[in-house]
Design a protein around this motif. Sequence first.
Motif, PDB file in Angstrom:
ATOM      1  N   GLN A   1      -2.740   3.950  -2.889  1.00  0.00           N
ATOM      2  CA  GLN A   1      -2.971   2.925  -3.901  1.00  0.00           C
ATOM      3  C   GLN A   1      -2.556   1.573  -3.338  1.00  0.00           C
ATOM      4  OE1 GLN A   1      -0.830   3.892  -7.440  1.00  0.00           O
ATOM      5  NE2 GLN A   1      -2.198   5.558  -8.012  1.00  0.00           N
TER       6      GLN A   1
ATOM      7  N   HIS B   1       2.250  -7.259  -6.173  1.00  0.00           N
ATOM      8  CA  HIS B   1       3.497  -7.683  -6.818  1.00  0.00           C
ATOM      9  C   HIS B   1       3.469  -9.207  -6.894  1.00  0.00           C
ATOM     10  CE1 HIS B   1       5.220  -3.657  -6.395  1.00  0.00           C
ATOM     11  NE2 HIS B   1       4.659  -3.639  -5.198  1.00  0.00           N
TER      12      HIS B   1
ATOM     13  N   ARG C   1       0.860  -1.183   0.000  1.00  0.00           N
ATOM     14  CA  ARG C   1       0.000   0.000   0.000  1.00  0.00           C
ATOM     15  C   ARG C   1       0.895   1.232   0.000  1.00  0.00           C
ATOM     16  NH1 ARG C   1      -5.020   0.727   4.085  1.00  0.00           N
ATOM     17  NH2 ARG C   1      -6.338   1.621   2.490  1.00  0.00           N
TER      18      ARG C   1
ATOM     19  N   GLU D   1      -0.947  -1.950  -4.463  1.00  0.00           N
ATOM     20  CA  GLU D   1      -0.211  -2.606  -5.532  1.00  0.00           C
ATOM     21  C   GLU D   1      -0.076  -4.083  -5.205  1.00  0.00           C
ATOM     22  OE1 GLU D   1       3.554  -0.658  -5.694  1.00  0.00           O
ATOM     23  OE2 GLU D   1       2.754   1.119  -6.674  1.00  0.00           O
TER      24      GLU D   1
END
Length: 75
Positions: free
Chosen positions: A69, A73, A65, A71
């Motif tokens: 946003q 991975h 975070r 993300e």
Amino acid sequence: MKELKTGFDKTDSPDIIRNTARVLISGAAYNLIQLFKLLLVPENWGISMASLRFSLFHIAGKVARRAHQIEIHLV
């Protein structure tokens, strides 16, 4: 039938309405998986529902975070 039993057969509630709803949802999920297999997986692979689910949903990854946003991975 064997794939259906190994993938979607949990009806352990004592309530008939919950079991009925669970069976209907399981049937819809089974049909979606079969459609996915029919359209996207070559016939000569001979992949089972359990291995297909494992390869699709058990992908290693890390959620980060940053700056409001989220993300993901993938490894």
